[in-house]
Design a protein around this motif. Structure first.
Motif, mmCIF file in Angstrom:
data_model
loop_
_atom_site.group_PDB
_atom_site.id
_atom_site.type_symbol
_atom_site.label_atom_id
_atom_site.label_comp_id
_atom_site.label_asym_id
_atom_site.label_seq_id
_atom_site.Cartn_x
_atom_site.Cartn_y
_atom_site.Cartn_z
ATOM 1 N N GLY A 195 0.833 -1.115 0.130
ATOM 2 C CA GLY A 195 -0.085 0.027 0.041
ATOM 3 C C GLY A 195 0.965 1.133 0.025
ATOM 4 N N ALA A 196 2.050 1.368 0.790
ATOM 5 C CA ALA A 196 3.057 2.233 1.004
ATOM 6 C C ALA A 196 3.579 2.529 -0.700
ATOM 7 N N VAL A 197 3.881 1.489 -1.185
ATOM 8 C CA VAL A 197 4.595 1.739 -2.526
ATOM 9 C C VAL A 197 3.598 2.142 -3.579
ATOM 10 N N ALA A 198 2.363 1.604 -3.386
ATOM 11 C CA ALA A 198 1.472 2.095 -4.529
ATOM 12 C C ALA A 198 0.904 3.604 -4.258
ATOM 13 N N GLY A 199 0.962 4.125 -2.933
ATOM 14 C CA GLY A 199 0.501 5.408 -2.765
ATOM 15 C C GLY A 199 1.673 6.280 -3.319
ATOM 16 N N LEU A 200 2.911 5.731 -3.108
ATOM 17 C CA LEU A 200 4.140 6.322 -3.759
ATOM 18 C C LEU A 200 4.044 6.803 -5.013
ATOM 19 N N LEU A 201 3.964 5.577 -5.665
ATOM 20 C CA LEU A 201 3.636 5.437 -7.158
ATOM 21 C C LEU A 201 2.688 6.314 -7.584
ATOM 22 N N TRP A 202 1.203 6.074 -7.366
ATOM 23 C CA TRP A 202 0.063 6.952 -7.762
ATOM 24 C C TRP A 202 -0.094 8.129 -7.226
ATOM 25 N N GLY A 203 0.240 8.480 -5.933
ATOM 26 C CA GLY A 203 -0.250 9.719 -5.478
ATOM 27 C C GLY A 203 1.017 10.573 -5.723
ATOM 28 N N GLY A 204 1.989 9.877 -5.967
ATOM 29 C CA GLY A 204 3.360 10.677 -6.049
ATOM 30 C C GLY A 204 3.856 10.722 -7.699
ATOM 31 N N PHE A 205 4.351 9.839 -8.077
ATOM 32 C CA PHE A 205 4.915 10.050 -9.525
ATOM 33 C C PHE A 205 3.947 10.105 -10.675
ATOM 34 N N VAL A 206 2.865 9.390 -10.488
ATOM 35 C CA VAL A 206 1.856 9.468 -11.677
ATOM 36 C C VAL A 206 1.319 10.780 -11.346
ATOM 37 N N ARG A 207 0.962 11.187 -10.312
ATOM 38 C CA ARG A 207 0.311 12.449 -9.990
ATOM 39 C C ARG A 207 1.175 13.694 -10.498
ATOM 40 N N ILE A 208 2.472 13.827 -10.352
ATOM 41 C CA ILE A 208 3.468 14.497 -10.911
ATOM 42 C C ILE A 208 3.364 14.347 -12.466
ATOM 43 N N PHE A 209 3.516 13.289 -12.948
ATOM 44 C CA PHE A 209 3.493 13.118 -14.425
ATOM 45 C C PHE A 209 2.115 13.652 -15.058
ATOM 46 N N VAL A 210 1.065 13.508 -14.343
ATOM 47 C CA VAL A 210 -0.447 13.832 -15.164
ATOM 48 C C VAL A 210 -0.438 15.150 -15.193
ATOM 49 N N LEU A 211 0.112 16.047 -13.615
ATOM 50 C CA LEU A 211 -0.131 17.248 -13.833
ATOM 51 C C LEU A 211 0.885 17.918 -14.682
ATOM 52 N N GLU A 212 2.110 17.570 -14.619
ATOM 53 C CA GLU A 212 2.837 18.323 -15.768
ATOM 54 C C GLU A 212 2.628 18.118 -17.087
ATOM 55 N N HIS A 213 2.206 17.154 -17.649
ATOM 56 C CA HIS A 213 1.779 17.362 -18.837
ATOM 57 C C HIS A 213 0.452 18.225 -19.290
ATOM 58 N N ILE A 214 -0.449 18.090 -18.200
ATOM 59 C CA ILE A 214 -1.417 19.010 -18.257
ATOM 60 C C ILE A 214 -0.921 20.616 -18.383
ATOM 61 N N VAL A 215 -0.129 20.887 -17.426
ATOM 62 C CA VAL A 215 0.370 22.324 -17.631
ATOM 63 C C VAL A 215 1.145 22.487 -18.912
ATOM 64 N N TRP A 216 2.025 21.810 -19.166
ATOM 65 C CA TRP A 216 2.704 21.852 -20.503
ATOM 66 C C TRP A 216 2.047 21.809 -21.837
ATOM 67 N N ALA A 217 0.906 21.258 -21.805
ATOM 68 C CA ALA A 217 0.142 21.277 -22.781
ATOM 69 C C ALA A 217 -0.615 22.548 -23.375
ATOM 70 N N ILE A 218 -0.615 23.470 -22.073
ATOM 71 C CA ILE A 218 -1.074 24.777 -22.476
ATOM 72 C C ILE A 218 -0.010 25.598 -22.738
ATOM 73 N N ASN A 219 1.164 25.459 -22.495
ATOM 74 C CA ASN A 219 2.347 26.023 -22.999
ATOM 75 C C ASN A 219 2.516 25.633 -24.626
ATOM 76 N N SER A 220 2.239 24.446 -25.099
ATOM 77 C CA SER A 220 2.439 23.958 -26.395
ATOM 78 C C SER A 220 1.086 23.984 -27.274
ATOM 79 N N PHE A 221 0.303 23.227 -27.043
ATOM 80 C CA PHE A 221 -0.933 23.252 -27.942
ATOM 81 C C PHE A 221 -1.922 24.301 -27.821
ATOM 82 N N LEU A 222 -1.944 24.931 -26.623
ATOM 83 C CA LEU A 222 -2.907 26.025 -26.444
ATOM 84 C C LEU A 222 -2.093 27.217 -27.097
ATOM 85 N N HIS A 223 -0.907 27.337 -27.783
ATOM 86 C CA HIS A 223 -0.490 28.376 -28.400
ATOM 87 C C HIS A 223 -0.288 28.205 -29.857
ATOM 88 N N ARG A 224 -1.090 26.928 -30.304
ATOM 89 C CA ARG A 224 -1.249 26.792 -31.603
ATOM 90 C C ARG A 224 -2.796 26.352 -32.037
#
Length: 310
Positions: A195-224
């Motif tokens: 449970g601890a490892v799953a929390g680290l992966l999904w609430g930590g790394f996957v969460r950072i990955f998802v949020l980063e690409h959402i923010v980056w898409a504003i920089n990239s796709f929403l300027h095109r």
């Protein structure tokens, strides 16, 4: 009497580029590896309600830290409040220390879609090749190495705030806390190391990955791509279909047209969760000086159909 040299707007050195590469690997590439690991870990520990709650909850908290804290409060001063928690939550997103993030974004607005913009998708040439190169650059690769905006020039107001300076100095610890909290919660809820490892992966790394690409898409796709209801000197666009996913940031043309506005949707029926939070704080007396544009000012910036009389 000697004349003082003008303050440099950007800094560039091998040491700065080394720090940029390290941040790119730790906070931009590592979440990709962590997301792959989370998928692989499904063979050991299936995805359940605990993992979903940690992913969604940490995404919402850190996402609001970016859009309400880093962006609308610290970068554009669209409202006033007591700073602190917003900077911590934004730091936990792993997108850079608050003062550096603000300096970068203020430079983006100064040079948007022109030479000097750190992440424009529109400066890589024409045709399909230029389009793809620009999108890849603005979405991801620009962070490997770029001119670093001089924070003394772009964020002197933040440098005078002792709370924000302290938060900035401990940036790496805040990112670590953003990984430790979901790991601890996952372990306690499920009373297991899995449970601890799953929390680290999904609430930590996957969460950072998802949020980063959402923010980056504003920089990239929403300027095109997207709609452009307001006149602005750059190529910003609205992508309202993504309004909830981006917590209101997808009203990007609205924001560039009225950067002083805490509301990016501008109209009540345009979904803008970031502004909903600011309004709730205002109603509770915890936010003030909201600067939404008047109807007259908005009308003056409307894109008029070709041939329409001004």
């Amino acid at each position: 009497m000697s004349v003082a040299e003008p303050r440099r707007k950007t800094l560039s050195s091998p040491y700065i580029h080394k720090l940029q590469r390290r941040h790119f690997l730790l906070f931009d590439v590592a979440p990709i590896v962590g997301t792959v690991a989370a998928v692989a870990f499904l063979w050991v520990h299936p995805f359940g309600w605990t993992e979903f709650a940690l992913l969604a909850g940490m995404w919402l908290l850190t996402g609001l830290g970016i859009t309400v804290g880093y962006h609308r409060l610290f970068t554009h001063r669209t409202f006033s409040t007591t700073p602190g928690v917003q900077a911590v939550l934004g730091s936990m997103a792993g997108q850079g220390p608050v003062i550096s993030w603000v300096a970068l974004h203020r430079r983006h607005h100064e040079f948007s879609d022109r030479e000097g913009d750190p992440h424009s998708p529109n400066l890589s040439g024409g045709g399909m090749r230029g389009l793809l190169r620009g999108l890849v650059h603005s979405h991801f690769l620009w962070m490997r190495r770029h001119e670093y905006p001089n924070v003394v020039h772009y964020a002197p107001d933040l440098l005078r705030n002792r709370v924000l300076v302290r938060v900035t100095r401990h940036y790496h610890w805040w990112v670590a806390l953003g990984l430790a909290v979901p790991a601890l919660v996952g372990g306690l809820v499920e009373l297991s190391w899995q449970g601890a490892v799953a929390g680290l992966l999904w609430g930590g790394f996957v969460r950072i990955f998802v949020l980063e690409h959402i923010v980056w898409a504003i920089n990239s796709f929403l300027h095109r791509f997207g709609t452009r209801p307001y006149e602005s000197r750059e190529n910003s666009r609205n992508g309202g279909v993504f309004a909830l996913l981006t917590l209101g940031e997808a009203w990007h043309n609205n924001h560039h047209a009225f950067p002083e506005s805490p509301s990016f949707g501008l109209d009540w029926y345009r979904l803008d969760p970031g502004f909903w939070l600011i309004k709730a704080l205002s109603a509770a007396g915890m936010a003030w000086n909201l600067k939404t544009p008047s109807a007259e000012r908005r009308a003056s910036r409307r894109v008029r159909p070709a041939g329409a009389r001004s």
